[in-house]
Design a protein around this motif. Structure first.
Motif, PDB file in Angstrom:
ATOM      1  N   THR A  43       7.614  -1.894   1.922  1.00  0.00           N
ATOM      2  CA  THR A  43       6.402  -2.549   1.432  1.00  0.00           C
ATOM      3  C   THR A  43       6.431  -2.643  -0.093  1.00  0.00           C
ATOM      4  N   LEU A  44       5.434  -3.324  -0.628  1.00  0.00           N
ATOM      5  CA  LEU A  44       5.419  -3.616  -2.060  1.00  0.00           C
ATOM      6  C   LEU A  44       5.051  -2.395  -2.902  1.00  0.00           C
ATOM      7  N   GLU A  85       5.621  -5.505   8.098  1.00  0.00           N
ATOM      8  CA  GLU A  85       4.214  -5.174   8.310  1.00  0.00           C
ATOM      9  C   GLU A  85       3.435  -5.954   7.268  1.00  0.00           C
ATOM     10  N   PRO A  88      -2.838  -7.023   4.112  1.00  0.00           N
ATOM     11  CA  PRO A  88      -4.044  -7.782   4.481  1.00  0.00           C
ATOM     12  C   PRO A  88      -4.042  -9.214   3.952  1.00  0.00           C
ATOM     13  N   THR A 124       4.177  -7.621  12.166  1.00  0.00           N
ATOM     14  CA  THR A 124       2.948  -6.890  12.471  1.00  0.00           C
ATOM     15  C   THR A 124       1.811  -7.349  11.555  1.00  0.00           C
ATOM     16  N   PRO A 125       1.066  -8.374  11.972  1.00  0.00           N
ATOM     17  CA  PRO A 125      -0.107  -8.770  11.179  1.00  0.00           C
ATOM     18  C   PRO A 125      -1.165  -7.659  11.175  1.00  0.00           C
ATOM     19  N   GLU A 164      -1.379  -3.041  14.748  1.00  0.00           N
ATOM     20  CA  GLU A 164      -2.073  -1.746  14.833  1.00  0.00           C
ATOM     21  C   GLU A 164      -3.531  -2.107  15.026  1.00  0.00           C
ATOM     22  N   LEU A 229      -5.870  14.234   9.418  1.00  0.00           N
ATOM     23  CA  LEU A 229      -7.015  15.107   9.132  1.00  0.00           C
ATOM     24  C   LEU A 229      -6.714  16.546   9.555  1.00  0.00           C
ATOM     25  N   TYR A 234      -8.937  19.489   8.094  1.00  0.00           N
ATOM     26  CA  TYR A 234     -10.312  19.051   8.331  1.00  0.00           C
ATOM     27  C   TYR A 234     -10.735  19.250   9.788  1.00  0.00           C
TER      28      TYR A 234
ATOM     29  N   HIS B 101      -9.344   1.081   4.708  1.00  0.00           N
ATOM     30  CA  HIS B 101      -9.208   2.513   5.003  1.00  0.00           C
ATOM     31  C   HIS B 101     -10.476   3.231   4.525  1.00  0.00           C
ATOM     32  N   ASP B 102     -11.163   3.865   5.448  1.00  0.00           N
ATOM     33  CA  ASP B 102     -12.446   4.432   5.015  1.00  0.00           C
ATOM     34  C   ASP B 102     -12.639   5.923   5.254  1.00  0.00           C
ATOM     35  N   ASP B 197      -8.224  15.465  -3.039  1.00  0.00           N
ATOM     36  CA  ASP B 197      -8.892  15.552  -1.736  1.00  0.00           C
ATOM     37  C   ASP B 197     -10.401  15.671  -1.937  1.00  0.00           C
ATOM     38  N   ALA B 198     -11.111  15.750  -0.798  1.00  0.00           N
ATOM     39  CA  ALA B 198     -12.566  15.692  -0.875  1.00  0.00           C
ATOM     40  C   ALA B 198     -13.157  16.924  -1.571  1.00  0.00           C
TER      41      ALA B 198
HETATM   42  C1  B1M Z   1     -13.686   8.552  -5.377  1.00  0.00           C
HETATM   43  O1  B1M Z   1     -12.869   9.683  -5.439  1.00  0.00           O
HETATM   44  C2  B1M Z   1     -12.006   9.919  -4.444  1.00  0.00           C
HETATM   45  C3  B1M Z   1     -11.410  11.165  -4.431  1.00  0.00           C
HETATM   46  C4  B1M Z   1     -10.518  11.541  -3.443  1.00  0.00           C
HETATM   47  C5  B1M Z   1     -10.229  10.599  -2.475  1.00  0.00           C
HETATM   48  C6  B1M Z   1     -10.815   9.320  -2.468  1.00  0.00           C
HETATM   49  C7  B1M Z   1     -11.720   8.965  -3.470  1.00  0.00           C
HETATM   50  N1  B1M Z   1     -10.340   8.635  -1.419  1.00  0.00           N
HETATM   51  C8  B1M Z   1      -9.508   9.434  -0.771  1.00  0.00           C
HETATM   52  N2  B1M Z   1      -9.407  10.622  -1.382  1.00  0.00           N
HETATM   53  C9  B1M Z   1      -8.711  11.846  -1.033  1.00  0.00           C
HETATM   54  O2  B1M Z   1      -9.608  12.624  -0.262  1.00  0.00           O
HETATM   55  C10 B1M Z   1      -9.443  12.325   1.131  1.00  0.00           C
HETATM   56  C11 B1M Z   1      -9.737  13.549   1.929  1.00  0.00           C
HETATM   57  O3  B1M Z   1      -8.913  14.615   1.618  1.00  0.00           O
HETATM   58  C12 B1M Z   1      -8.010  11.831   1.254  1.00  0.00           C
HETATM   59  O4  B1M Z   1      -8.114  10.541   1.838  1.00  0.00           O
HETATM   60  P1  B1M Z   1      -6.922   9.871   2.716  1.00  0.00           P
HETATM   61  O5  B1M Z   1      -7.446   8.569   3.152  1.00  0.00           O
HETATM   62  O6  B1M Z   1      -5.694   9.912   1.915  1.00  0.00           O
HETATM   63  O7  B1M Z   1      -6.787  10.854   3.950  1.00  0.00           O
HETATM   64  C13 B1M Z   1      -7.564  10.705   5.117  1.00  0.00           C
HETATM   65  C14 B1M Z   1      -8.472  11.877   5.224  1.00  0.00           C
HETATM   66  C15 B1M Z   1      -6.602  10.653   6.307  1.00  0.00           C
HETATM   67  N3  B1M Z   1      -5.656   9.545   6.139  1.00  0.00           N
HETATM   68  C16 B1M Z   1      -5.771   8.379   6.747  1.00  0.00           C
HETATM   69  O8  B1M Z   1      -6.671   8.146   7.539  1.00  0.00           O
HETATM   70  C17 B1M Z   1      -4.691   7.352   6.474  1.00  0.00           C
HETATM   71  C18 B1M Z   1      -3.457   7.645   7.305  1.00  0.00           C
HETATM   72  C19 B1M Z   1      -2.494   6.468   7.473  1.00  0.00           C
HETATM   73  C20 B1M Z   1      -1.434   6.775   8.530  1.00  0.00           C
HETATM   74  C21 B1M Z   1      -3.169   5.130   7.852  1.00  0.00           C
HETATM   75  C22 B1M Z   1      -4.131   4.874   8.845  1.00  0.00           C
HETATM   76  C23 B1M Z   1      -4.665   5.981   9.732  1.00  0.00           C
HETATM   77  C24 B1M Z   1      -4.655   3.584   9.058  1.00  0.00           C
HETATM   78  N4  B1M Z   1      -4.179   2.390   8.554  1.00  0.00           N
HETATM   79 CO1  B1M Z   1      -2.939   2.252   7.061  1.00  0.00          CO
HETATM   80  N5  B1M Z   1      -2.653   4.165   7.065  1.00  0.00           N
HETATM   81  C25 B1M Z   1      -1.810   4.620   6.117  1.00  0.00           C
HETATM   82  C26 B1M Z   1      -1.861   6.094   6.070  1.00  0.00           C
HETATM   83  C27 B1M Z   1      -0.670   6.929   5.673  1.00  0.00           C
HETATM   84  C28 B1M Z   1      -0.950   7.740   4.410  1.00  0.00           C
HETATM   85  N6  B1M Z   1       0.099   8.265   3.829  1.00  0.00           N
HETATM   86  O9  B1M Z   1      -2.058   7.863   3.954  1.00  0.00           O
HETATM   87  C29 B1M Z   1      -1.270   3.669   5.121  1.00  0.00           C
HETATM   88  C30 B1M Z   1      -2.072   3.882   3.862  1.00  0.00           C
HETATM   89  N7  B1M Z   1      -1.552   2.320   5.715  1.00  0.00           N
HETATM   90  C31 B1M Z   1      -0.648   1.440   5.464  1.00  0.00           C
HETATM   91  C32 B1M Z   1      -0.694   0.096   5.920  1.00  0.00           C
HETATM   92  C33 B1M Z   1       0.498  -0.777   5.579  1.00  0.00           C
HETATM   93  C34 B1M Z   1      -1.753  -0.417   6.660  1.00  0.00           C
HETATM   94  N8  B1M Z   1      -2.801   0.329   7.137  1.00  0.00           N
HETATM   95  C35 B1M Z   1      -3.646  -0.428   7.857  1.00  0.00           C
HETATM   96  C36 B1M Z   1      -4.562   0.004   8.794  1.00  0.00           C
HETATM   97  C37 B1M Z   1      -4.755   1.332   9.133  1.00  0.00           C
HETATM   98  C38 B1M Z   1      -5.629   1.770  10.281  1.00  0.00           C
HETATM   99  C39 B1M Z   1      -6.904   0.936  10.453  1.00  0.00           C
HETATM  100  C40 B1M Z   1      -4.837   1.634  11.577  1.00  0.00           C
HETATM  101  C41 B1M Z   1      -5.853   3.283   9.931  1.00  0.00           C
HETATM  102  C42 B1M Z   1      -7.157   3.438   9.115  1.00  0.00           C
HETATM  103  C43 B1M Z   1      -7.877   4.735   9.331  1.00  0.00           C
HETATM  104  C44 B1M Z   1      -9.167   4.799   8.559  1.00  0.00           C
HETATM  105  N9  B1M Z   1     -10.271   4.881   9.266  1.00  0.00           N
HETATM  106  O10 B1M Z   1      -9.229   4.767   7.352  1.00  0.00           O
HETATM  107  C45 B1M Z   1      -3.408  -1.878   7.560  1.00  0.00           C
HETATM  108  C46 B1M Z   1      -4.291  -2.320   6.388  1.00  0.00           C
HETATM  109  C47 B1M Z   1      -5.743  -2.389   6.738  1.00  0.00           C
HETATM  110  C48 B1M Z   1      -6.583  -2.752   5.547  1.00  0.00           C
HETATM  111  N10 B1M Z   1      -7.055  -4.002   5.476  1.00  0.00           N
HETATM  112  O11 B1M Z   1      -6.797  -1.960   4.686  1.00  0.00           O
HETATM  113  C49 B1M Z   1      -1.908  -1.851   7.169  1.00  0.00           C
HETATM  114  C50 B1M Z   1      -1.584  -2.948   6.187  1.00  0.00           C
HETATM  115  C51 B1M Z   1      -1.035  -1.918   8.448  1.00  0.00           C
HETATM  116  C52 B1M Z   1      -1.075  -3.200   9.199  1.00  0.00           C
HETATM  117  N11 B1M Z   1      -0.092  -4.066   9.012  1.00  0.00           N
HETATM  118  O12 B1M Z   1      -1.997  -3.426   9.936  1.00  0.00           O
HETATM  119  C53 B1M Z   1       0.449   1.999   4.600  1.00  0.00           C
HETATM  120  C54 B1M Z   1       0.296   1.597   3.136  1.00  0.00           C
HETATM  121  C55 B1M Z   1       1.440   0.748   2.622  1.00  0.00           C
HETATM  122  C56 B1M Z   1       1.132   0.243   1.262  1.00  0.00           C
HETATM  123  N12 B1M Z   1       1.623  -0.938   0.941  1.00  0.00           N
HETATM  124  O13 B1M Z   1       0.488   0.890   0.496  1.00  0.00           O
HETATM  125  C57 B1M Z   1       0.301   3.543   4.877  1.00  0.00           C
HETATM  126  C58 B1M Z   1       0.837   4.405   3.753  1.00  0.00           C
HETATM  127  C59 B1M Z   1       1.010   3.843   6.212  1.00  0.00           C
HETATM  128  C60 B1M Z   1       2.409   3.346   6.228  1.00  0.00           C
HETATM  129  N13 B1M Z   1       2.638   2.271   6.936  1.00  0.00           N
HETATM  130  O14 B1M Z   1       3.265   3.901   5.659  1.00  0.00           O
HETATM  131  C61 B1M Z   1      -7.477  11.792  -0.181  1.00  0.00           C
HETATM  132  O15 B1M Z   1      -6.612  10.715  -0.460  1.00  0.00           O
END
Ligand code: B1M
Lengths: 459, 218
Positions: A43-44, A85, A88, A124-125, A164, A229, A234, B101-102, B197-198
């Motif tokens: 990815t980018l 992949e 958006p 994968t759209p 997905e 999580l 969590y 991502h929420d 993280d949160a």
């Molecule tokens: C304001 O202050 C703050 C402070 C701290 C903050 C904060 C703000 N926000 C977050 N934090 C911090 O605190 C939180 C709690 O500890 C943490 O938040 P996180 O969000 O990091 O952690 C969560 C608690 C759990 N983490 C997650 O839920 C994310 C896990 C991974 C596997 C992931 C998931 C589950 C999902 N995804 Co997405 N997803 C990935 C993720 C892999 C990764 N390495 O993160 C990632 C981010 N996704 C990716 C991709 C590609 C995509 N995803 C997509 C969709 C999805 C799902 C809907 C299937 C699902 C969303 C779940 C959700 N409800 O949010 C698509 C995009 C959708 C969109 N329009 O945004 C899609 C484009 C895939 C597709 N082709 O459909 C990749 C990103 C690639 C890139 N270019 O950056 C990715 C790294 C996975 C991968 N393929 O390697 C900290 O970061």
């Protein structure tokens, strides 16, 4: 038309990497026919995707495909799968997705002609239906655009179609955070399955129309969210484990309406789906740590027909660019898988992959072949999605309790109390699907729009 | 036992009914609403937050406890409003444009609410103009942005530039987070802070608000 699986295709002895009951062949590449093939995704780097940056975007994709293919050739790899992949913006503007697909496919063809590297391209759209709020899942501009993206990418050279999809996420998101198993069964097994049936019927008909393979989905948005999580402390791991088991019910629906595999890499429920359907599956583990952490780095490999890195962005590491690093890692992993097959030791390697992870984490434990087989049987023993969800959740809880009491699984006391909690919750569920759906539709009425799922709430 | 301590203990144990009764009693005894909030309810929640941070509790258990806090707040909030009580701080939070991502953002919002802050959640796919509108409407102390994609994190910079253009940048602190975000990136785009993280997001908000208030007091 949905044809429900009523029996499992494979017993635990036959569950093995590289071998599927129904292998798949296209353009000279056979998946699940006796060897494991690397599936690379890239990815980018941090950048804006817009009209003004499209030339730069294409240039980066070209660099990435060129460099990973070159490394594959240098390492004598004869077959690779590439996943594109879409991001958006590339789904919201399907022409961009189409153009990048065409560019990737052209490059793959050049490598075939010049170096004999055989390949297939998975596209994968993004499930952009969530862009409207509340999500409109069956009608409206986003739905039309999504299918347009599938069609265009398929015609531009996408060999395999995946997504997905996120049906039911309005309910599963809050349920994961609250540790609410009832909500998980409703969101994943009921809403998720209803949405999968609609969505995959459309994708399969696009497959027919374009000649591309309707491959499969992943419950990433449910199962992997819970897994990450749990990894961050969590939610309990045992809860994330049961969530994973329940997601198999919704992901199975794609194959009940016509998908034929390989299921998408980040769906760890693919192990259970391989046992039920006999179709080849993609999996990922230790070599996907570039994308996210997991507790199943080795054991996931036990079922892989394709072995993936999930995704990595184009950044420089000491040895080279990250996608090339991933390509090399996957190729060496696959060499080992395939050497074991050729020596007749695949079963031994599978057992090592399983044994090295299964004791340490419940999410790994449920990927043990005997456990996978039990979960698969639990699902196909029921016809209705509700029954399937409840039964597989029960089975997962029972098997974890059993294993923990026999020293086959390490679970802390704090986690153990969640097994009791989930048992109580399962015991309190209504007997019929109709009643359950009515109660849950009422409970979640503020969270989702039931007209987008068309589930029956009354007799 | 001290009534305020009693409230704190009931909150820690997640006893909704007992918390409500103890708060009612404290109000009847004339204990100032501000003390009930800080020395009772928030003191209790702080213990819970610490247990969560040190891995002794899971989030669903924290959420159950938050129910007790909420029951107490329902009684105390109108009294606080009558006494011109100063809020602990207001945070407007959202996931940036193009990103759906929420969960991570939701967790940050939950933890901030649990710590007693007012949180306005703008949801996902939030464009810069929506952040600006919210700043003008809500007058928050901090805006928090989340991004999970390498291609959406760049929009954080756009929001900061939009704040600058509208002369709002000095009025709010900006914090950011999400999987692809780093401290370096926060510095690069001139955000005021990054949290991994949160739980650390809550610490970061506290630190930033303390420093703002200390500066304001000078
Ligand atoms: C304001 O202050 C703050 C402070 C701290 C903050 C904060 C703000 N926000 C977050 N934090 C911090 O605190 C939180 C709690 O500890 C943490 O938040 P996180 O969000 O990091 O952690 C969560 C608690 C759990 N983490 C997650 O839920 C994310 C896990 C991974 C596997 C992931 C998931 C589950 C999902 N995804 Co997405 N997803 C990935 C993720 C892999 C990764 N390495 O993160 C990632 C981010 N996704 C990716 C991709 C590609 C995509 N995803 C997509 C969709 C999805 C799902 C809907 C299937 C699902 C969303 C779940 C959700 N409800 O949010 C698509 C995009 C959708 C969109 N329009 O945004 C899609 C484009 C895939 C597709 N082709 O459909 C990749 C990103 C690639 C890139 N270019 O950056 C990715 C790294 C996975 C991968 N393929 O390697 C900290 O970061």
């Amino acid at each position: 038309m949905r044809n429900r699986f009523t029996t499992a295709a494979l017993d635990s002895g036959a569950l093995l990497f590289g071998t599927a009951k129904f292998p798949l062949t296209r353009r000279g590449v056979t998946i699940g026919g006796g060897s494991v093939i690397p599936e690379i995704n890239f990815t980018l780097p941090p950048m804006d995707v817009e009209q003004g940056s499209m030339e730069e975007v294409k240039k980066i994709y070209l660099e990435m495909i060129d460099s990973v293919c070159r490394r594959a050739v240098e390492l004598h790899q004869r077959e690779i799968i590439v996943e594109f992949e879409l991001l958006p913006e590339m789904t919201l503007n399907p022409v961009w997705g189409e153009e990048i697909t065409a560019l990737l496919q052209r490059s793959l063809e050049e490598f075939l002609d010049r170096d004999g590297l055989q390949s297939l391209l998975r596209i994968t759209p993004v499930d952009i239906r969530e862009t409207s709020k509340p999500p409109r899942r069956r009608e409206g501009r986003e739905v039309d655009t999504l299918f347009d993206a599938f069609r265009r990418c398929a015609r531009a050279g996408g060999d395999m179609l995946s997504i997905e999809s996120t049906g039911g996420k309005e309910v599963t998101d809050p349920s994961i955070i609250a540790g609410d198993l009832r909500g998980i069964i409703f969101g994943a097994a009921i809403l998720g399955s209803a949405d999968m049936e609609y969505l995959w019927e459309q994708i399969c008909s696009i497959g027919k129309e374009t000649g591309s393979i309707p491959a499969g989905d992943t419950a990433c948005g449910i199962g992997n969210t819970a897994m990450i999580l749990a990894d961050q402390g969590y939610v309990p791991k045992v809860f994330a484990t049961v969530v994973r088991a329940v997601t198999a019910v919704r992901s199975l629906v794609a194959y009940e309406v016509g998908a034929v595999g390989p299921g998408k890499d980040c769906g760890y429920e693919n192990a259970i789906l391989k046992a039920i359907t006999g179709f080849p599956m993609s999996l990922e583990g230790k070599s996907a740590a570039c994308a996210h952490f997991s507790a199943i780095g080795n054991i996931a490999g036990a079922y892989a027909d394709l072995w993936s890195n999930e995704s990595v962005q184009q950044v420089k590491l000491l040895s080279g660019m990250a996608p090339v690093v991933s390509m090399e890692q996957l190729i060496y992993d696959c060499r080992l898988f395939n050497a074991a097959v050729n020596k007749g030791s695949a079963g031994d390697l599978r057992d090592l992959l399983v044994d090295s992870d299964a004791l340490l984490d419940p999410q790994a434990f449920i990927l043990r072949p005997d456990v996978v087989r039990s979960l698969a049987k639990a699902i196909v023993a029921e016809r209705e999605d509700y029954g399937r969800g409840v039964r597989v959740a029960w089975e997962a809880v029972r098997l974890m309790k059993d294993a923990a009491s026999h020293g086959e699984l390490l679970i802390s006391d704090r986690e153990g109390s969640w097994l009791e909690r989930m048992e109580l919750e399962l015991n309190g569920l209504p007997a019929t699907s109709m009643q359950f759906v009515s109660e849950e539709t009422e409970r979640w009425s503020d969270a989702f729009d039931c007209t987008q799922y068309l589930v029956e709430t009354h007799a | 036992m001290d009534l305020l301590q009693d409230i704190a203990l009931n909150v820690q144990s997640g006893y909704t009914e007992k918390t409500r009764k103890a708060v009612e009693q404290a109000v009847a005894e004339g204990i100032p609403a501000n003390d009930i909030l800080h020395k009772g309810l928030i003191a209790g929640m702080n213990v819970v937050a610490e247990r969560f941070k040190t891995g002794q509790m899971f989030l669903p258990e924290v959420l159950a406890v938050a129910g007790a806090m909420k029951a107490g707040m329902t009684i105390v909030r109108p009294l606080l409003e009558m006494t011109n009580h100063e809020s602990l701080g207001k945070i407007v939070i959202g996931t940036v444009r193009g990103d759906m991502h929420d969960i991570g953002k939701n967790l940050v919002a939950i933890m901030l609410q649990g710590a007693g802050f007012d949180v306005v959640d703008l949801g996902t796919d939030v464009r810069a103009d929506k952040f600006i509108e919210a700043v003008e409407r809500e007058h928050p102390d901090i805006i928090g942005m989340s991004a999970l994609l390498t291609t959406t994190m760049v929009h954080m910079k756009g929001v900061i530039e939009a704040l600058e253009k509208k002369n709002l940048r000095e009025k709010v602190k900006v914090i950011i987070g999400g999987a692809p975000i780093s401290r370096n990136y926060a510095q690069e785009i001139r955000a005021d802070g990054y949290a991994r993280d949160a739980a650390t997001a809550v610490d970061l908000v506290r630190t930033l608000l303390n420093s703002t208030r200390a500066t304001a007091a000078v």
